[in-house]
Design a protein around this motif. Structure first.
Motif, PDB file in Angstrom:
ATOM      1  N   TYR A 150       0.780  -1.237  -0.064  1.00 19.24           N
ATOM      2  CA  TYR A 150      -0.094  -0.016  -0.058  1.00 19.24           C
ATOM      3  C   TYR A 150       0.842   1.043  -0.050  1.00 19.24           C
ATOM      4  O   TYR A 150       0.475   2.327  -0.551  1.00 19.24           O
ATOM      5  N   ALA A 151       1.911   1.300   0.602  1.00 22.49           N
ATOM      6  CA  ALA A 151       2.717   2.402   0.673  1.00 22.49           C
ATOM      7  C   ALA A 151       3.424   2.712  -0.708  1.00 22.49           C
ATOM      8  O   ALA A 151       3.382   3.929  -1.068  1.00 22.49           O
ATOM      9  N   THR A 152       3.701   1.755  -1.392  1.00 22.30           N
ATOM     10  CA  THR A 152       4.408   2.130  -2.943  1.00 22.30           C
ATOM     11  C   THR A 152       3.454   2.051  -3.986  1.00 22.30           C
ATOM     12  O   THR A 152       3.845   2.522  -5.129  1.00 22.30           O
ATOM     13  N   GLY A 153       2.601   1.307  -3.671  1.00 22.35           N
ATOM     14  CA  GLY A 153       1.334   1.262  -4.718  1.00 22.35           C
ATOM     15  C   GLY A 153       1.830   0.145  -5.747  1.00 22.35           C
ATOM     16  O   GLY A 153       0.880   0.084  -6.921  1.00 22.35           O
ATOM     17  N   GLN A 154       2.688  -0.705  -5.457  1.00 21.13           N
ATOM     18  CA  GLN A 154       3.038  -1.546  -6.350  1.00 21.13           C
ATOM     19  C   GLN A 154       2.612  -3.162  -6.012  1.00 21.13           C
ATOM     20  O   GLN A 154       2.399  -3.458  -4.714  1.00 21.13           O
ATOM     21  N   ALA A 155       2.365  -3.848  -6.954  1.00 20.94           N
ATOM     22  CA  ALA A 155       2.085  -5.343  -6.811  1.00 20.94           C
ATOM     23  C   ALA A 155       3.263  -6.246  -7.252  1.00 20.94           C
ATOM     24  O   ALA A 155       3.719  -5.990  -8.300  1.00 20.94           O
ATOM     25  N   ARG A 156       3.707  -7.269  -6.096  1.00 23.67           N
ATOM     26  CA  ARG A 156       4.522  -7.997  -6.592  1.00 23.67           C
ATOM     27  C   ARG A 156       4.073  -9.681  -6.686  1.00 23.67           C
ATOM     28  O   ARG A 156       3.075  -9.867  -6.066  1.00 23.67           O
ATOM     29  N   GLU A 157       4.895 -10.348  -7.554  1.00 24.99           N
ATOM     30  CA  GLU A 157       4.211 -11.633  -7.768  1.00 24.99           C
ATOM     31  C   GLU A 157       5.110 -12.822  -7.249  1.00 24.99           C
ATOM     32  O   GLU A 157       6.613 -12.524  -7.762  1.00 24.99           O
ATOM     33  N   ALA A 158       4.922 -14.016  -7.054  1.00 24.69           N
ATOM     34  CA  ALA A 158       5.761 -15.261  -6.636  1.00 24.69           C
ATOM     35  C   ALA A 158       4.942 -16.244  -7.101  1.00 24.69           C
ATOM     36  O   ALA A 158       3.867 -16.611  -6.846  1.00 24.69           O
ATOM     37  N   ARG A 159       5.668 -16.722  -8.102  1.00 22.82           N
ATOM     38  CA  ARG A 159       4.828 -18.295  -8.641  1.00 22.82           C
ATOM     39  C   ARG A 159       5.149 -19.230  -7.599  1.00 22.82           C
ATOM     40  O   ARG A 159       6.001 -19.705  -7.308  1.00 22.82           O
ATOM     41  N   LEU A 160       3.968 -20.081  -7.198  1.00 24.94           N
ATOM     42  CA  LEU A 160       3.811 -20.935  -6.411  1.00 24.94           C
ATOM     43  C   LEU A 160       3.889 -22.409  -7.108  1.00 24.94           C
ATOM     44  O   LEU A 160       4.572 -23.398  -6.568  1.00 24.94           O
ATOM     45  N   PHE A 161       3.037 -22.398  -8.252  1.00 21.47           N
ATOM     46  CA  PHE A 161       2.803 -23.750  -8.876  1.00 21.47           C
ATOM     47  C   PHE A 161       2.500 -23.499 -10.336  1.00 21.47           C
ATOM     48  O   PHE A 161       2.049 -22.467 -10.666  1.00 21.47           O
ATOM     49  N   GLY A 162       2.283 -24.575 -11.088  1.00 18.05           N
ATOM     50  CA  GLY A 162       2.192 -24.605 -12.769  1.00 18.05           C
ATOM     51  C   GLY A 162       0.935 -24.393 -12.969  1.00 18.05           C
ATOM     52  O   GLY A 162      -0.062 -24.098 -12.104  1.00 18.05           O
ATOM     53  N   ALA A 163       0.514 -25.270 -14.102  1.00 18.54           N
ATOM     54  CA  ALA A 163      -0.869 -25.492 -14.435  1.00 18.54           C
ATOM     55  C   ALA A 163      -1.654 -26.026 -13.351  1.00 18.54           C
ATOM     56  O   ALA A 163      -1.453 -27.026 -12.946  1.00 18.54           O
ATOM     57  N   SER A 164      -2.753 -25.346 -12.907  1.00 23.76           N
ATOM     58  CA  SER A 164      -3.459 -25.667 -11.650  1.00 23.76           C
ATOM     59  C   SER A 164      -4.886 -24.919 -11.883  1.00 23.76           C
ATOM     60  O   SER A 164      -5.193 -24.133 -12.419  1.00 23.76           O
TER      61      SER A 164
END
Length: 472
Positions: A339-353
């Motif tokens: 919320y402070a930076t207004g940025q969304a970060r992503e981390a991949r947990l699993f493939g096709a699902s």
């Protein structure tokens, strides 16, 4: 009182999820009932009912739906008691189902197939009640996101009728993915494609409407699911344009705009029921979420994201031929909203699902285990059940292999469970080689060991989309 007219001016048709699964099509007034043969050992402390729902009728009067989100709801009840499993299923007797059965042909528009033979009074005229089955406050409700919940008898699945939570909410869109709160109440939402309005519901544990709000959200179209954290409600909005045209279904009115707009994460604060912040992410589509929790000045949540338009190939023909429903594979992603930076970060947990679920006791709180179905082959058929450690990314999974298609599984905690995997994973799978539907039970702490028990029906039951386990 909230303004219903903003929603009732448009018929918000249903959308549902899409693993690659084969159909069993039942002709009205079809019902199913049978005793399953149990292979292995059912845990003595696993007692309850697994309620499930999905589309069961695609053909009528020599005509056929084009889309596999269109079929009339077929509710199912799996009873687990004293080491035995029984199954029953019957159609939800909605106004749509009854009118069309009497006429001997389809009368009303569906999500992906257009008919216009009889006028509609409101959203519930075309309510298919085909997406989820929710046990709540002593009742059981067949859900469809374009209109009201439909109440069923918890024992017989007989249809009791439309559930109106409050008089001014009659026929309002009520999504198929409500989220339970620790106090026993629930949160839910509704949308009407093209209206750019989001309605929020908060029901208490007695089923009474505690709070509602209508929130303006620009370019708001199809939203199937959402996620709830300790302080927020979060909606991911895929970039679709809504362009209404004559003799076109809702699906045909939804046009992919991912080359022009990003996906948006709209965060609604629970205390004010107003939009707190909007984040932008790469253009993708989404159906289902796992869980969300607060982490300092951030919110983290799980979602299954598709690289492009996930509705592209969701036709009934593709489903029955077991072809991939999309050219765009999915991935299970954990998203962090700062919320402070207004940025969304992503981390991949699993493939096709697909079909992410968490233990019910951690909904809206910190979780470390996420249950998903996976596709072990190149054809994207969902054939495995996997428990992901969200901290390490490691997965404890079991693949059924060729000839099996796996439906949604859920976590069922033991009484007094001390961890997220202190309990069982219960679900349904289709054994296409033997034309049987099978209830599956795993030890949630050791998925790779395979099912503790398989309860085989002597017949195929229609594929379901969603359901919930009610312990007894």
């Amino acid at each position: 009182m909230i303004n219903r007219r903003q929603f009732l001016s448009l018929a918000a048709l249903a959308a549902a999820p899409f693993p690659v699964l084969a159909d069993v099509i039942i002709s009205a007034p079809g019902e199913q009932a049978g005793q399953a043969t149990v292979l292995g050992r059912l845990p003595a402390d696993l007692q309850g009912v697994f309620y499930r729902n999905g589309p069961g009728r695609y053909e009528l009067g020599g005509e056929r739906y084009h889309h596999w989100f269109d079929g009339d709801g077929f509710a199912q009840r799996w009873q687990i008691a004293d080491g035995k499993v029984s199954h029953a299923g019957r159609f939800v007797a909605t106004q749509k189902f009854e009118d069309e059965s009497k006429a001997g042909r389809f009368l009303y528009p569906a999500f992906g197939t257009y008919f216009d033979r009889k006028g509609m009074k409101n959203n519930d005229t075309i309510n298919a009640a085909n997406t989820n089955l929710l046990p709540f406050n002593g009742g059981v409700y067949a859900l469809w996101e374009g209109g009201s919940a439909t109440e069923l008898d918890p024992q017989t699945l007989a249809t009791r009728g439309i559930k109106t939570w409050r008089s001014d909410l009659k026929a309002m869109p009520f999504s198929a993915h409500p989220k339970m709160d620790p106090d026993g109440g629930l949160w839910n939402f509704g949308t009407a494609p093209g209206a750019d309005k989001l309605v929020i519901y908060r029901l208490n544990a007695k089923g009474e409407v505690a709070r509602t709000a209508i929130i303006p959200v620009p370019q708001l179209n199809m939203v199937h699911d959402f996620v709830v954290s300790g302080r927020h409600l979060i909606f991911l909005l895929a970039p679709y344009d809504f362009e209404s045209g004559p003799e076109r279904s809702l699906r045909e009115n939804l046009l992919w705009a991912g080359d022009r707009r990003p996906m948006r994460a709209v965060v609604v604060a629970k205390d004010t029921l107003a939009v707190r912040q909007v984040f932008e992410l790469p253009a993708r589509s989404v159906f289902h979420f796992g869980n969300a929790y607060e982490d300092g000045g951030c919110t983290r949540f799980d979602a299954i994201l598709y690289d492009g338009d996930a509705l592209l190939k969701t036709t009934l023909e593709a489903r029955e031929a077991l072809r991939p429903v999309t050219d765009h594979p999915s991935s299970c992603i954990q998203i962090t909203l700062d919320y402070a930076t207004g940025q969304a970060r992503e981390a991949r947990l699993f493939g096709a699902s697909e079909f992410p679920r968490v233990a019910p006791q951690v909904v809206s709180a910190r979780h470390r285990k996420l249950l998903v179905l996976g596709a072990s082959g190149h054809d994207l058929t969902l054939d495995s059940v996997n428990m992901i450690d969200t901290d390490s990314g490691k997965a404890d999974g079991y693949a059924f292999g060729a000839g099996w298609q796996v439906e949604e599984h859920v976590l069922v905690p033991r009484r007094g469970a001390r961890s997220e995997t202190d309990g069982y994973v219960v679900g349904v799978a289709q054994d296409t080689h033997h034309a049987q539907t099978v209830l599956t039970v795993f030890d949630a702490h050791n998925m790779k060991a395979g099912p503790m028990a398989l309860a085989r029906l002597p017949y195929r039951a229609p594929v379901c989309f969603h359901g919930n386990f009610l312990a007894t």
